[in-house]
Design a protein around this motif. Structure first.
Motif, PDB file in Angstrom:
ATOM      1  N   UNK A 145      46.671  29.360 -16.666  1.00 26.72           N
ATOM      2  CA  UNK A 145      46.381  30.762 -16.405  1.00 26.72           C
ATOM      3  C   UNK A 145      47.325  31.662 -17.187  1.00 26.72           C
ATOM      4  N   UNK A 146      46.829  32.813 -17.591  1.00 27.36           N
ATOM      5  CA  UNK A 146      47.702  33.898 -18.011  1.00 27.36           C
ATOM      6  C   UNK A 146      47.877  34.820 -16.811  1.00 27.36           C
ATOM      7  N   UNK A 147      48.795  35.748 -16.916  1.00 27.72           N
ATOM      8  CA  UNK A 147      48.953  36.696 -15.811  1.00 27.72           C
ATOM      9  C   UNK A 147      47.877  37.760 -15.862  1.00 27.72           C
ATOM     10  N   UNK A 148      47.563  38.220 -17.086  1.00 27.37           N
ATOM     11  CA  UNK A 148      46.602  39.306 -17.264  1.00 27.37           C
ATOM     12  C   UNK A 148      45.578  38.918 -18.319  1.00 27.37           C
ATOM     13  N   UNK A 149      44.420  39.522 -18.242  1.00 34.12           N
ATOM     14  CA  UNK A 149      43.384  39.270 -19.242  1.00 34.12           C
ATOM     15  C   UNK A 149      43.844  39.793 -20.596  1.00 34.12           C
TER      16      UNK A 149
ATOM     17  N   UNK B 126      46.012  51.462 -14.170  1.00 40.08           N
ATOM     18  CA  UNK B 126      46.637  50.145 -14.175  1.00 40.08           C
ATOM     19  C   UNK B 126      47.024  49.834 -15.619  1.00 40.08           C
ATOM     20  N   UNK B 127      48.311  49.793 -15.871  1.00 33.20           N
ATOM     21  CA  UNK B 127      48.836  49.517 -17.203  1.00 33.20           C
ATOM     22  C   UNK B 127      49.360  48.087 -17.223  1.00 33.20           C
ATOM     23  N   UNK B 128      48.904  47.308 -18.182  1.00 36.56           N
ATOM     24  CA  UNK B 128      49.287  45.911 -18.241  1.00 36.56           C
ATOM     25  C   UNK B 128      50.346  45.632 -19.284  1.00 36.56           C
ATOM     26  N   UNK B 129      51.209  44.647 -19.005  1.00 40.12           N
ATOM     27  CA  UNK B 129      52.207  44.205 -19.967  1.00 40.12           C
ATOM     28  C   UNK B 129      52.598  42.767 -19.686  1.00 40.12           C
ATOM     29  N   UNK B 130      52.345  41.867 -20.643  1.00 40.95           N
ATOM     30  CA  UNK B 130      52.663  40.449 -20.449  1.00 40.95           C
ATOM     31  C   UNK B 130      53.269  39.876 -21.719  1.00 40.95           C
ATOM     32  N   UNK B 131      54.358  39.114 -21.567  1.00 44.06           N
ATOM     33  CA  UNK B 131      54.975  38.437 -22.696  1.00 44.06           C
ATOM     34  C   UNK B 131      56.327  39.017 -23.059  1.00 44.06           C
ATOM     35  N   UNK B 132      56.871  38.547 -24.166  1.00 40.76           N
ATOM     36  CA  UNK B 132      58.160  39.044 -24.648  1.00 40.76           C
ATOM     37  C   UNK B 132      58.043  40.507 -25.046  1.00 40.76           C
TER      38      UNK B 132
ATOM     39  N   UNK C 114      52.057  49.680 -12.879  1.00 36.34           N
ATOM     40  CA  UNK C 114      52.506  49.022 -14.104  1.00 36.34           C
ATOM     41  C   UNK C 114      52.707  47.541 -13.791  1.00 36.34           C
ATOM     42  N   UNK C 115      51.779  46.718 -14.280  1.00 36.02           N
ATOM     43  CA  UNK C 115      51.861  45.276 -14.050  1.00 36.02           C
ATOM     44  C   UNK C 115      52.742  44.654 -15.130  1.00 36.02           C
ATOM     45  N   UNK C 116      53.866  44.069 -14.712  1.00 40.85           N
ATOM     46  CA  UNK C 116      54.846  43.514 -15.645  1.00 40.85           C
ATOM     47  C   UNK C 116      54.982  42.013 -15.421  1.00 40.85           C
ATOM     48  N   UNK C 117      54.792  41.249 -16.487  1.00 40.40           N
ATOM     49  CA  UNK C 117      55.064  39.814 -16.446  1.00 40.40           C
ATOM     50  C   UNK C 117      55.763  39.445 -17.748  1.00 40.40           C
ATOM     51  N   UNK C 118      57.091  39.476 -17.721  1.00 36.19           N
ATOM     52  CA  UNK C 118      57.864  39.291 -18.953  1.00 36.19           C
ATOM     53  C   UNK C 118      59.211  38.657 -18.653  1.00 36.19           C
ATOM     54  N   UNK C 119      59.626  37.686 -19.490  1.00 33.23           N
ATOM     55  CA  UNK C 119      60.957  37.100 -19.333  1.00 33.23           C
ATOM     56  C   UNK C 119      62.040  37.893 -20.037  1.00 33.23           C
TER      57      UNK C 119
ATOM     58  N   UNK D 292      54.199  46.282 -10.393  1.00 31.70           N
ATOM     59  CA  UNK D 292      53.755  45.033  -9.775  1.00 31.70           C
ATOM     60  C   UNK D 292      54.243  43.905 -10.664  1.00 31.70           C
ATOM     61  N   UNK D 293      55.161  43.085 -10.153  1.00 23.53           N
ATOM     62  CA  UNK D 293      55.743  42.005 -10.947  1.00 23.53           C
ATOM     63  C   UNK D 293      54.903  40.740 -10.846  1.00 23.53           C
ATOM     64  N   UNK D 294      54.692  40.079 -11.995  1.00 25.85           N
ATOM     65  CA  UNK D 294      53.951  38.833 -12.041  1.00 25.85           C
ATOM     66  C   UNK D 294      54.884  37.644 -11.956  1.00 25.85           C
ATOM     67  N   UNK D 295      54.679  36.646 -12.828  1.00 20.63           N
ATOM     68  CA  UNK D 295      55.519  35.453 -12.808  1.00 20.63           C
ATOM     69  C   UNK D 295      56.978  35.793 -13.082  1.00 20.63           C
TER      70      UNK D 295
END
Length: 591
Positions: free
Chosen positions: A53-57, A299-305, A345-350, A377-380
């Motif tokens: 799975x990814x966190x966001x599309x 809803x603003x998405x952000x995933x990754x570095x 703001x959906x955030x999934x970032x290391x 909203x924090x993801x992984x």
């Protein structure tokens, strides 16, 4: 001459794009849309979690070519629609053997529980729980089902939680690689894998703490859903592993059977002439949940570095990053939209670049200044730079198992000249200008002056990070320094420290955004997503890098200048060229 060959190459690429690739893509898209089956009157919705799975599309319309296309946010959204769909009678979940990302498992479990609360049964099927990684998280999701099935030959081996770290310190010593790094501070342990041969005391302490938090949370949730005491379930699980029959006798599962038997049972419960429909097909037929009403929540998405720049498509794959220009622009677009009353703001970032993180955080500040509350909203993950961009939001929601915090910084270089010399390769450097001009050269070690300058820059970034957290979370600077020092926390731990406001997922974040925007509960609300997904034309031009000059020549040769699609493509590729390329990452890992 060089420009001539570049233009010819661009024309050739464009020809392939228009004559070969584009027709194929359009045919596939048309076939998919024309053959999209209607949801049967009695449907079993099958959610297969085994493909990753990814966190966001992805924003790339062709991302599905590179994988399953399932995202955690998409699953939550689709299940919210399915629970209200009279045609969907049962949910069938296929569980992975090796585990799920803990925070993703938290969010999927919550969505499954909401689906069950609508009065519809859920059957989960497992072909075994392997003793690797976060298998306990898979078991937690399965425990949220009405019935948890397991294949007769499978083994129940989810007896704990484990991880392994690779340390390269001795290998680097042996082969002449010299890692020169600065870290702030002892818990910022990504550097350790380059400099150590084992866990340091703080590294081991932090790892054991967040792993225990995740493990205890998963056990507590599973015990709650299976209606047993957490201490009893923990003792039973840790006394394993077990065969399927033993797991059944110990009430760790509910039934033994092949997946075909579970499917037959699901169809029986769904009713006469029931059919199984794939989750991705159903999600495509439903589209994204948009809601209705005068007021909207963005809803603003952000995933990754987190990287600087506008971001570029990675071909047909689903790889992603949080590009500072694009993400900040999405927030500013939401600010300018008068119908938007709050931003999630959906955030999934290391983590990533401090400069990129600050640019995004400035947009968050602008939203607050414009009177539009921001709920993160924090993801992984939302660690290091991921926490930087979250720190000044009005409200932060995280899953109990989200990895967050890591308020610290590291950076440096590898000196490889001695290692290459062992293979007869000599690396030498030349620099002009100031004494710091070759500070990041891989051919020589830092001079004392260079190390002092680099160390000072790390101190400055760390202090800026601490200041952002102190102001955003209303915590004294001295206290932030105590709980920071580069240490990773789970969402549950972070909440007790004041780094997070609420435990939950996207649903809870939307609810809080509605509350902060003072939108009455009985009033309908729309959802508007930023940035908008790329069109097929935009994705193709980005993936193939077609230059505007080449596209112009192609269009002229083909005599299709009047085609609106061709004109739109010319405008888009020119815009892309003008935006510039390239991105810089200081540190894309949080641990």
């Amino acid at each position: 001459m060089k420009q001539f060959f570049l233009t010819v190459l661009g024309v050739f690429t464009g020809l392939i794009l228009f004559v070969v690739v584009l027709p194929i893509v359009l045919i596939i898209a048309a076939a998919a849309s024309s053959s999209e089956p209607a949801t049967p009157a009695n449907a079993v919705l099958e959610l297969d979690l085994r493909e990753g799975l990814t966190d966001q599309a992805s924003q790339n319309p062709f991302a599905a070519f590179g994988g399953s296309g399932l995202s955690v946010v998409g699953i939550v959204d689709t299940l919210a629609q399915a629970e209200k769909d009279a045609h969907v009678k049962v949910l069938l979940v296929r569980l992975p053997e090796a585990g799920l990302a803990p925070a993703a498992a938290d969010e999927i479990r919550q969505a499954v529980r909401r689906f069950r609360a609508s009065g519809k049964p859920v059957i989960a099927h497992s072909q075994g729980f392997m003793p690797v990684g976060t298998t306990i998280s898979s078991y937690m999701v399965g425990s949220a089902a009405s019935e948890l099935w397991m294949q007769n030959t499978a083994n129940f081996q989810a007896t704990g939680l484990s991880t392994n770290s690779l340390f390269l310190g001795r290998a680097f010593d042996r082969y002449g690689v010299r890692p020169e790094f600065e870290q702030r501070y002892e818990y910022k342990n990504a550097v350790n894998e380059f400099t150590q041969s084992d866990y340091t005391g703080p590294h081991r302490e932090a790892m054991a703490a967040w792993m225990t938090s995740i493990y205890d949370s998963a056990l507590a949730n599973a015990a709650f859903d299976r209606k047993v005491e957490a201490t009893v379930l923990k003792a039973t699980i840790e006394a394993g592993p077990y065969t399927a029959q033993q797991a059944l006798e110990l009430k760790l599962i509910d039934k033994i059977g092949q997946v075909e038997e579970a499917e037959a049972e699901a169809k029986r419960r769904a009713g006469a002439n029931a059919d199984i429909i794939e989750f991705s097909s159903y999600a495509s037929s439903q589209g994204e949940r948009t809601g209705s009403g005068r007021d909207a929540i963005a809803i603003v998405g952000g995933e990754g570095a987190i990287v600087t720049g506008a971001g570029r498509s990675r071909g047909f794959g689903s790889g992603s990053s949080i590009a500072s220009d694009a993400t900040a622009e999405a927030i500013y677009d939401a600010i300018e939209d008068r119908s938007v009353k709050a931003i999630v703001f959906r955030v999934s970032s290391p983590g990533g670049s401090p400069e990129a993180s600050e640019q995004i955080l400035a947009a968050v500040r602008a939203a607050k200044a414009a009177g539009k509350p921001v709920v993160v909203s924090m993801g992984d993950y939302a660690a290091s730079g991921g926490y930087w961009i979250s720190s000044e939001a009005n409200w932060i929601v995280a899953q109990p198992s989200t990895i967050t915090g890591s308020i610290g910084v590291f950076g440096g270089k590898f000196v490889v000249a001695d290692a290459l010399a062992r293979f007869g390769v000599d690396m030498r450097g030349i620099s002009v200008g100031g004494q710091y001009a070759d500070a990041l050269s891989p051919s020589s070690t830092w001079t004392p002056a260079q190390r002092a300058i680099f160390s000072a820059s790390m101190d400055r970034v760390y202090e800026e990070f601490v200041q952002r957290v102190s102001e955003g979370r209303d915590i004294p600077v001295a206290r932030v320094r105590e709980i920071a020092r580069g240490r990773v926390w789970t969402g549950a731990q972070a909440k007790s420290l004041g780094l997070v406001d609420q435990l939950g997922g996207l649903t809870e974040a939307i609810g809080k955004a509605r509350e902060l925007a003072e939108i009455p509960q009985n009033q309908s609300v729309r959802f508007k997503r930023f940035p908008e997904p790329k069109s097929a034309w935009e994705a193709l031009s980005s993936a193939f890098g077609v230059q505007s000059e080449a596209a112009q020549a192609l269009v002229t040769l083909g005599g299709v200048m009047a085609d609106p699609r061709a004109q739109a493509m010319l405008e888009r590729v020119e815009t892309e060229r003008m935006r510039g390329q390239g991105a810089s990452v200081l540190a894309d890992r949080s641990l």
